[in-house]
Design an enzyme around this catalytic site. Sequence first.
Site, PDB file in Angstrom:
ATOM      1  N   HIS A 190       0.833  -1.213   0.000  1.00 23.91           N
ATOM      2  CA  HIS A 190       0.000   0.000   0.000  1.00 23.91           C
ATOM      3  C   HIS A 190       0.862   1.255   0.000  1.00 23.91           C
ATOM      4  O   HIS A 190       0.476   2.284  -0.532  1.00 23.91           O
ATOM      5  CB  HIS A 190      -0.979  -0.024   1.168  1.00 23.91           C
ATOM      6  CG  HIS A 190      -2.100  -0.974   0.914  1.00 23.91           C
ATOM      7  ND1 HIS A 190      -2.149  -2.223   1.472  1.00 23.91           N
ATOM      8  CD2 HIS A 190      -3.152  -0.876   0.082  1.00 23.91           C
ATOM      9  CE1 HIS A 190      -3.220  -2.841   1.014  1.00 23.91           C
ATOM     10  NE2 HIS A 190      -3.842  -2.060   0.174  1.00 23.91           N
ATOM     11  N   GLU A 431     -10.129 -11.431  -4.904  1.00 18.01           N
ATOM     12  CA  GLU A 431      -8.708 -11.254  -4.580  1.00 18.01           C
ATOM     13  C   GLU A 431      -8.167 -12.407  -3.749  1.00 18.01           C
ATOM     14  O   GLU A 431      -7.019 -12.382  -3.314  1.00 18.01           O
ATOM     15  CB  GLU A 431      -8.472  -9.898  -3.899  1.00 18.01           C
ATOM     16  CG  GLU A 431      -9.377  -9.583  -2.740  1.00 18.01           C
ATOM     17  CD  GLU A 431      -9.137  -8.191  -2.173  1.00 18.01           C
ATOM     18  OE1 GLU A 431      -8.144  -7.538  -2.512  1.00 18.01           O
ATOM     19  OE2 GLU A 431      -9.975  -7.740  -1.370  1.00 18.01           O
ATOM     20  N   ASP A 455      -3.696  -8.540  -4.061  1.00 13.29           N
ATOM     21  CA  ASP A 455      -3.857  -9.609  -3.080  1.00 13.29           C
ATOM     22  C   ASP A 455      -3.952 -10.971  -3.757  1.00 13.29           C
ATOM     23  O   ASP A 455      -3.478 -11.963  -3.210  1.00 13.29           O
ATOM     24  CB  ASP A 455      -5.108  -9.357  -2.227  1.00 13.29           C
ATOM     25  CG  ASP A 455      -4.809  -8.392  -1.092  1.00 13.29           C
ATOM     26  OD1 ASP A 455      -3.763  -8.567  -0.445  1.00 13.29           O
ATOM     27  OD2 ASP A 455      -5.593  -7.464  -0.871  1.00 13.29           O
ATOM     28  N   CYS A 502      -8.866  -3.943 -10.547  1.00 13.56           N
ATOM     29  CA  CYS A 502      -8.526  -2.694  -9.845  1.00 13.56           C
ATOM     30  C   CYS A 502      -7.198  -2.802  -9.103  1.00 13.56           C
ATOM     31  O   CYS A 502      -6.796  -1.886  -8.404  1.00 13.56           O
ATOM     32  CB  CYS A 502      -9.642  -2.261  -8.903  1.00 13.56           C
ATOM     33  SG  CYS A 502      -9.925  -3.412  -7.566  1.00 13.56           S
TER      34      CYS A 502
HETATM   35  C1  PEP Z   1      -5.931  -5.528  -4.550  1.00 12.16           C
HETATM   36  O1  PEP Z   1      -5.750  -6.315  -3.629  1.00 12.16           O
HETATM   37  O2  PEP Z   1      -5.544  -5.740  -5.721  1.00 12.16           O
HETATM   38  C2  PEP Z   1      -6.649  -4.260  -4.332  1.00 12.16           C
HETATM   39  C3  PEP Z   1      -7.021  -3.501  -5.333  1.00 12.16           C
HETATM   40  O3  PEP Z   1      -6.884  -3.864  -3.061  1.00 12.16           O
HETATM   41  P1  PEP Z   1      -5.742  -3.371  -2.048  1.00 12.16           P
HETATM   42  O4  PEP Z   1      -4.518  -3.091  -2.864  1.00 12.16           O
HETATM   43  O5  PEP Z   1      -6.261  -2.171  -1.369  1.00 12.16           O
HETATM   44  O6  PEP Z   1      -5.587  -4.536  -1.138  1.00 12.16           O
HETATM   45 MG    MG Z   2      -6.801  -6.109  -1.787  1.00 13.88          MG
END
Ligand code: PEP
Ligand code: MG
Length: 571
Positions: A190, A431, A455, A502
């Site tokens: 993140h 995910e 994820d 995403c």
């Molecule tokens: C992901 O896991 O790809 C996602 C978009 O969510 P985050 O990165 O916030 O876990």
């Molecule tokens: Mg995620």
Amino acid sequence: MHGVAVSGGVAIAHAHLVSHATLEVANYALPKQYLPDEIARFDAAVAATRDGLYALRSTIPKNAPSEFCAFIDLHLMILNDATLSEAPKALINEQRCNAEWALHQQMQSLLEQFDQMENIYLRERKGDVIQVVERVLKALMGHPGYIPAPTDRQEASILVAHDLSPADVIQFKQHQFAAFITDGGGATSHTAILARSLNIPSIAALHVARQLIHENDLLIVDGSLGAVIVNPDDQALSEYRLRQHQWEIERKKLKRLKTTRSTTLDGTQIELQANIELPQDVEQVIENGATGIGLFRSEFMFLNRDDLPGEDEQFTAYRKVAEEMHGMPVTIRTLDLGADKQLNGSDYHSANPAMGLRAIRLCLAEPVMFHTQLRAILRASSFGKVRILIPMLSNVSELKQTLHFIDQAKRSLEADNVSFDRDIPVGGMIEIPAAALALDLFAKKLDFMSIGTNDLIQYTLAVDRADDALAHLYDPLHPAVLKLIALTIKCANKAKVPIAVCGEMAGDVSLTRLLIGLGLREFSMQSTQLLSVKQQVLKSSVPEVTKLAQKVVRAHDADKARAALMRLNQL
Ligand code: PEP
Ligand code: MG
């Protein structure tokens, strides 16, 4: 120095080192005349911490277990020892540095001594030293002293950190940095995602940058290659000044694509939406011509504060985003707290936080917090095209419980005579491999789905996405990952449930054709990547990329997949 490329571009500037002892510790030089004040500030912080500990001890009931008092006494003893309460003052004078930095350095040298102790009991007291130091740091930060004015530096500096939490990085959004490099993290941690949203060159997993780079060293950061050059010679400097210039020209050219429709050469429309962390990110979303918000990571509003945002505060934020998007979809993901995004003061500890009580699991375990958020999102749905997205589904029963919670929230708003969109679409993040493999079960109950590749890769390969020691194993082109993504898109298209990606793969231009070839028509990414992806869409033809995409998926290993991908991108 080489690390993992996180965000492209070139920066040439001086290094500014920051450190992290669960708190951000700034390091700056002080003019000589400020040193006595700085020492007084340090003494005051130690005294305040001492008072705080005494006050805490006085609140312990008489019949409480004796360990409680012993614990506080131990912290008082550590605090009162000259190694913590006196030695940093000498460092302030010697190094002419701020109190936080002096204390932090002293802590590091103490911890090294602890590491060498044979006595296990004493070695384990390391944690107590850190806790005491954190208390003093907090007291110092509540009373900032001399802070170098921005004019002390002629130019934006390059932030060099060991590792930072997402909560730290979100605070950097208000500062101007030329680049951002860390020893820890991976390309989809993140922290890296946030660095990317800052639209500055960034590199993670450098391992030794903090050790080798000194404050004010001149650095070249090549965010596209993942390379840092420390104290470059003239030749390297002029080469990189040229590259920097070319990069800027490229970005200007891309800006012209803002209002161009995102369609392939054969006329297939590709939806390009944006990911945001905070309501103020909408400005960047509009600037880059996104046609919606495919992922609003709502949990970022919950970080860096001691209380939870209430229903009205959340509603105001969601409504603002919905209104500013003028009828374009706004996909609000329900809280994905846990793992690396912890609430202040959270006492939940799991040996495997990424697989622990996180995201929807946490929300279902905290019904009041969840109900509050759902009511806020539903209320905002009267002011735009709002959608709900559920993170980390692994089990259909979680989905059923969540839908039940949403119904409950709707009924409570009806009872209060508050308007909301009764047909608000509810989607799920795919995910976790279990959800991808059992997609049809989830698809039946969802209005849309979104693949969280960050994820999905982590859980498929059992590789922690934020661990720099494993960055080389975290590979989107691993055959198992590609097969799961291909399968998910195919099943969703067959079930006629809209599917997006995403995760960070959506914003990686080298993967745009592959994903289109696998049948993907909706992408959501950091706004800063959107125009480059659009440029790639405009140059691609669906029939052509479809054939070659299958070859990438069928490759027997990641290297062969990479070779097939290169052919696909050369079409
Ligand atoms: C992901 O896991 O790809 C996602 C978009 O969510 P985050 O990165 O916030 O876990
Ligand atoms: Mg995620």
